[in-house]
Design a protein around this motif. Structure first.
Motif, PDB file in Angstrom:
ATOM      1  N   ASN A  37     -19.660 -15.988 -22.220  1.00  0.00           N
ATOM      2  CA  ASN A  37     -20.384 -14.587 -21.783  1.00  0.00           C
ATOM      3  C   ASN A  37     -19.567 -14.196 -20.566  1.00  0.00           C
ATOM      4  O   ASN A  37     -19.452 -14.816 -19.425  1.00  0.00           O
ATOM      5  N   LEU A  38     -19.265 -12.568 -20.438  1.00  0.00           N
ATOM      6  CA  LEU A  38     -18.388 -12.201 -18.950  1.00  0.00           C
ATOM      7  C   LEU A  38     -19.936 -11.562 -17.865  1.00  0.00           C
ATOM      8  O   LEU A  38     -19.681 -10.891 -17.159  1.00  0.00           O
ATOM      9  N   LEU A  39     -20.663 -11.332 -18.847  1.00  0.00           N
ATOM     10  CA  LEU A  39     -22.192 -11.377 -18.016  1.00  0.00           C
ATOM     11  C   LEU A  39     -23.606 -12.126 -18.346  1.00  0.00           C
ATOM     12  O   LEU A  39     -23.454 -12.334 -19.418  1.00  0.00           O
ATOM     13  N   ARG A  77     -15.475 -11.399  -6.416  1.00  0.00           N
ATOM     14  CA  ARG A  77     -14.330 -10.904  -7.066  1.00  0.00           C
ATOM     15  C   ARG A  77     -13.588 -11.029  -7.995  1.00  0.00           C
ATOM     16  O   ARG A  77     -14.564 -10.395  -8.569  1.00  0.00           O
ATOM     17  N   SER A  78     -12.688 -10.176  -7.912  1.00  0.00           N
ATOM     18  CA  SER A  78     -12.102  -9.808  -9.123  1.00  0.00           C
ATOM     19  C   SER A  78     -11.764 -10.294 -10.204  1.00  0.00           C
ATOM     20  O   SER A  78     -11.610 -11.836 -10.217  1.00  0.00           O
ATOM     21  N   GLY A  79     -11.884  -9.804 -11.431  1.00  0.00           N
ATOM     22  CA  GLY A  79     -12.139 -10.313 -12.694  1.00  0.00           C
ATOM     23  C   GLY A  79     -13.634 -11.405 -12.699  1.00  0.00           C
ATOM     24  O   GLY A  79     -13.730 -11.741 -13.606  1.00  0.00           O
ATOM     25  N   SER A  80     -14.717 -10.816 -11.775  1.00  0.00           N
ATOM     26  CA  SER A  80     -16.222 -11.834 -11.815  1.00  0.00           C
ATOM     27  C   SER A  80     -17.095 -10.103 -12.692  1.00  0.00           C
ATOM     28  O   SER A  80     -17.934 -11.197 -13.532  1.00  0.00           O
ATOM     29  N   GLY A  81     -16.201  -9.629 -13.781  1.00  0.00           N
ATOM     30  CA  GLY A  81     -16.978  -8.541 -14.592  1.00  0.00           C
ATOM     31  C   GLY A  81     -17.714  -7.327 -14.056  1.00  0.00           C
ATOM     32  O   GLY A  81     -18.646  -6.912 -14.702  1.00  0.00           O
ATOM     33  N   LYS A  82     -17.620  -7.160 -12.916  1.00  0.00           N
ATOM     34  CA  LYS A  82     -17.667  -5.944 -12.024  1.00  0.00           C
ATOM     35  C   LYS A  82     -17.931  -4.479 -13.355  1.00  0.00           C
ATOM     36  O   LYS A  82     -18.473  -3.518 -13.425  1.00  0.00           O
ATOM     37  N   THR A  83     -16.593  -4.585 -13.521  1.00  0.00           N
ATOM     38  CA  THR A  83     -16.176  -2.755 -14.530  1.00  0.00           C
ATOM     39  C   THR A  83     -17.073  -3.676 -15.723  1.00  0.00           C
ATOM     40  O   THR A  83     -17.441  -1.736 -16.488  1.00  0.00           O
ATOM     41  N   THR A  84     -16.731  -4.808 -16.232  1.00  0.00           N
ATOM     42  CA  THR A  84     -18.164  -4.131 -17.815  1.00  0.00           C
ATOM     43  C   THR A  84     -19.311  -3.707 -17.945  1.00  0.00           C
ATOM     44  O   THR A  84     -20.055  -3.123 -18.148  1.00  0.00           O
ATOM     45  N   LEU A  85     -19.639  -4.614 -16.703  1.00  0.00           N
ATOM     46  CA  LEU A  85     -21.658  -4.186 -15.663  1.00  0.00           C
ATOM     47  C   LEU A  85     -20.795  -2.315 -16.418  1.00  0.00           C
ATOM     48  O   LEU A  85     -22.128  -2.205 -16.544  1.00  0.00           O
ATOM     49  N   SER A 131     -17.072  -1.810  -5.448  1.00  0.00           N
ATOM     50  CA  SER A 131     -15.629  -1.109  -4.746  1.00  0.00           C
ATOM     51  C   SER A 131     -15.916  -2.514  -4.222  1.00  0.00           C
ATOM     52  O   SER A 131     -16.519  -3.063  -4.041  1.00  0.00           O
ATOM     53  N   HIS A 132     -14.077  -3.184  -3.625  1.00  0.00           N
ATOM     54  CA  HIS A 132     -14.022  -3.953  -2.094  1.00  0.00           C
ATOM     55  C   HIS A 132     -13.881  -3.412  -1.547  1.00  0.00           C
ATOM     56  O   HIS A 132     -13.990  -4.118   0.314  1.00  0.00           O
ATOM     57  N   ASP A 133     -14.132  -2.038  -1.377  1.00  0.00           N
ATOM     58  CA  ASP A 133     -13.707  -1.339   0.461  1.00  0.00           C
ATOM     59  C   ASP A 133     -15.299  -1.229   1.371  1.00  0.00           C
ATOM     60  O   ASP A 133     -15.537   0.024   0.976  1.00  0.00           O
TER      61      ASP A 133
HETATM   62  N1  LIG Z   1     -13.023  -7.215 -23.903  1.00  0.00           N
HETATM   63  C1  LIG Z   1     -12.369  -8.745 -23.624  1.00  0.00           C
HETATM   64  N2  LIG Z   1     -12.450  -9.079 -24.184  1.00  0.00           N
HETATM   65  C2  LIG Z   1     -12.376 -11.036 -23.368  1.00  0.00           C
HETATM   66  N3  LIG Z   1     -11.790 -10.717 -22.333  1.00  0.00           N
HETATM   67  C3  LIG Z   1     -12.157  -9.271 -21.348  1.00  0.00           C
HETATM   68  C4  LIG Z   1     -12.712  -8.265 -22.198  1.00  0.00           C
HETATM   69  N4  LIG Z   1     -13.310  -7.244 -21.353  1.00  0.00           N
HETATM   70  C5  LIG Z   1     -12.626  -7.871 -19.753  1.00  0.00           C
HETATM   71  N5  LIG Z   1     -12.280  -9.063 -19.938  1.00  0.00           N
HETATM   72  C6  LIG Z   1     -12.199 -10.061 -18.871  1.00  0.00           C
HETATM   73  O1  LIG Z   1     -13.574 -10.371 -18.313  1.00  0.00           O
HETATM   74  C7  LIG Z   1     -13.154 -10.759 -17.369  1.00  0.00           C
HETATM   75  C8  LIG Z   1     -14.099  -9.592 -15.982  1.00  0.00           C
HETATM   76  O2  LIG Z   1     -13.020  -8.163 -15.448  1.00  0.00           O
HETATM   77  P1  LIG Z   1     -14.305  -7.138 -14.758  1.00  0.00           P
HETATM   78  O3  LIG Z   1     -12.721  -6.001 -15.062  1.00  0.00           O
HETATM   79  O4  LIG Z   1     -14.895  -6.510 -16.143  1.00  0.00           O
HETATM   80  O5  LIG Z   1     -14.037  -7.336 -13.613  1.00  0.00           O
HETATM   81  P2  LIG Z   1     -13.784  -7.142 -12.405  1.00  0.00           P
HETATM   82  O6  LIG Z   1     -14.520  -7.377 -11.485  1.00  0.00           O
HETATM   83  O7  LIG Z   1     -14.338  -5.197 -12.390  1.00  0.00           O
HETATM   84  O8  LIG Z   1     -12.026  -6.991 -11.784  1.00  0.00           O
HETATM   85  P3  LIG Z   1     -11.460  -6.416 -10.766  1.00  0.00           P
HETATM   86  O9  LIG Z   1     -12.184  -6.229  -9.198  1.00  0.00           O
HETATM   87  O10 LIG Z   1     -10.159  -6.982 -10.620  1.00  0.00           O
HETATM   88  O11 LIG Z   1     -11.401  -4.664 -11.271  1.00  0.00           O
HETATM   89  C9  LIG Z   1     -11.850  -9.941 -16.545  1.00  0.00           C
HETATM   90  O12 LIG Z   1     -11.374 -11.853 -16.568  1.00  0.00           O
HETATM   91  C10 LIG Z   1     -11.013  -9.273 -17.739  1.00  0.00           C
HETATM   92  O13 LIG Z   1      -9.932 -10.179 -17.913  1.00  0.00           O
END
Ligand SMILES: Nc1ncnc2c1ncn2[C@@H]1O[C@H](COP(=O)(O)OP(=O)(O)OP(=O)(O)O)[C@@H](O)[C@H]1O
Length: 314
Positions: free
Chosen positions: A102-104, A122-130, A285-287
């Motif tokens: 699960n990403l979220l 943190r980068s890669g934690s799932g913010k953009t996905t949300l 944002s990180h800012d």
């Molecule tokens: N469709 C997908 N399948 C597998 N992994 C995915 C998919 N979409 C995103 N990820 C992974 O999910 C994680 C979260 O990505 P996301 O872009 O949401 O993070 P973030 O917190 O916004 O990062 P950043 O601050 O660097 O933008 C990342 O490791 C990304 O590689």
């Protein structure tokens, strides 16, 4: 109420070439003539409505003249402090198709109308996905995203309504990378209907267009300019105008200051401060320092897609 009654009062946007294939160029110039007449009529109507509403308000204040001052202030400020909630995210889980993780995980948040929320972490934690889930670009594996209305007493006044993607505007990180047209006007009108519509609909769209352009301060530049020739700050204004023309209720922004110089960053912060008066805004944002003055609610996203409400660590 005023927004329905008063057409745009400023001179309409600069339109250097009217003989364009874009139908909104012609209609917006027609609107220019008719809006002057309409303005006169609407202004009279507005003054009448305003005077009725003020006399009602004065009457109400008089009738409350014996109640404590704090209570009377509550009456005046009620709209500002209304607990009405717009965004209500409940227990969202997201697992990309074909993966096992699960990403979220059980993401829950509420964001009141016309407030500014910020998600950091943190980068890669799932913010953009949300943000993508909120904008309806991806569907959650489980959980729901609602709009929930509340009464002044704080109880839900209607069943929760699923948030429809049309109500959300999303501006991606580095939005200028997704520009498709060779002039600003076409870039903004790209998503608008091109099929034959009646004059009223076209006028409505032209009004929306003018409001979007004015609200982001693009009315000072030629709309024939190539979007890629704009400064960093103006490209971001354009990206916001593209969303605002759809009249979203919620605006979600991914790293709105990323890649901008200090001046453009200050411009965008100022612009968001103005937009916040009209819209609910959720930013990733990180800012943290630059956006902190705008933030009403904030959350930390931890690796594994776990969201916790938390004050900004600044
Ligand atoms: N469709 C997908 N399948 C597998 N992994 C995915 C998919 N979409 C995103 N990820 C992974 O999910 C994680 C979260 O990505 P996301 O872009 O949401 O993070 P973030 O917190 O916004 O990062 P950043 O601050 O660097 O933008 C990342 O490791 C990304 O590689």
């Amino acid at each position: 109420m005023t927004s329905f009654l008063i057409p745009p009062c400023r001179p309409l946007v600069k339109l250097p070439r009217l003989a364009s294939s874009n139908p909104y160029r012609q209609i917006i110039s027609l609107t220019e003539v008719s809006s002057k007449l309409f303005q006169l009529f609407a202004s009279i109507q507005f003054i009448f409505v305003l005077s009725v509403s003020w006399s009602r308000r004065i009457e109400h204040l008089r009738s409350h003249a014996t109640t404590p001052v704090s209570k009377r202030c509550t009456f005046i400020d009620r709209t500002a402090t209304s607990p009405f909630k717009l965004l209500d995210i409940r227990d969202i889980k997201y697992r990309p198709p074909g993966t096992q993780i699960n990403l979220l995980n059980d993401v829950t948040l509420t964001l009141p109308k016309k407030s500014f929320g910020m998600i950091f972490g943190r980068s890669g934690s799932g913010k953009t996905t949300l943000l993508q889930l909120i904008a309806g670009l991806t569907k959650p594996t489980s959980g729901s995203i609602y709009i929930q209305g509340y009464s002044d007493e704080g109880t839900p006044n209607q069943p929760p309504v699923l948030l429809s993607p049309e109500r959300v505007g999303i501006v991606f990180q580095f939005p200028e990378r997704y520009f498709v047209a060779d002039n600003v006007f076409d870039e903004i009108t790209f998503g608008l209907p091109r099929q034959k519509t009646d004059l009223t609909t076209k006028q409505l769209i032209a009004t929306r267009l003018e409001r979007a352009i004015t609200s982001v301060g693009l009315n000072g530049i030629s709309l024939d300019k190539n979007p890629n020739s704009l400064s960093g700050g103006y490209k971001r204004r354009l990206a916001l105008a593209i969303q605002l023309v759809q009249i979203p209720e919620l605006l979600v922004l991914d790293e709105p200051l990323a890649g901008l110089d200090w001046k453009a960053r200050a411009d965008v912060v100022k612009l968001l401060t103005d937009l916040k008066k009209e819209l609910t805004i959720l930013v990733v944002s990180h800012d943290l320092k630059e956006l902190a003055p705008l933030v009403d609610k904030s959350w930390r996203m931890d690796v594994g897609g776990v969201l916790m409400e938390e004050r900004l660590p600044i």
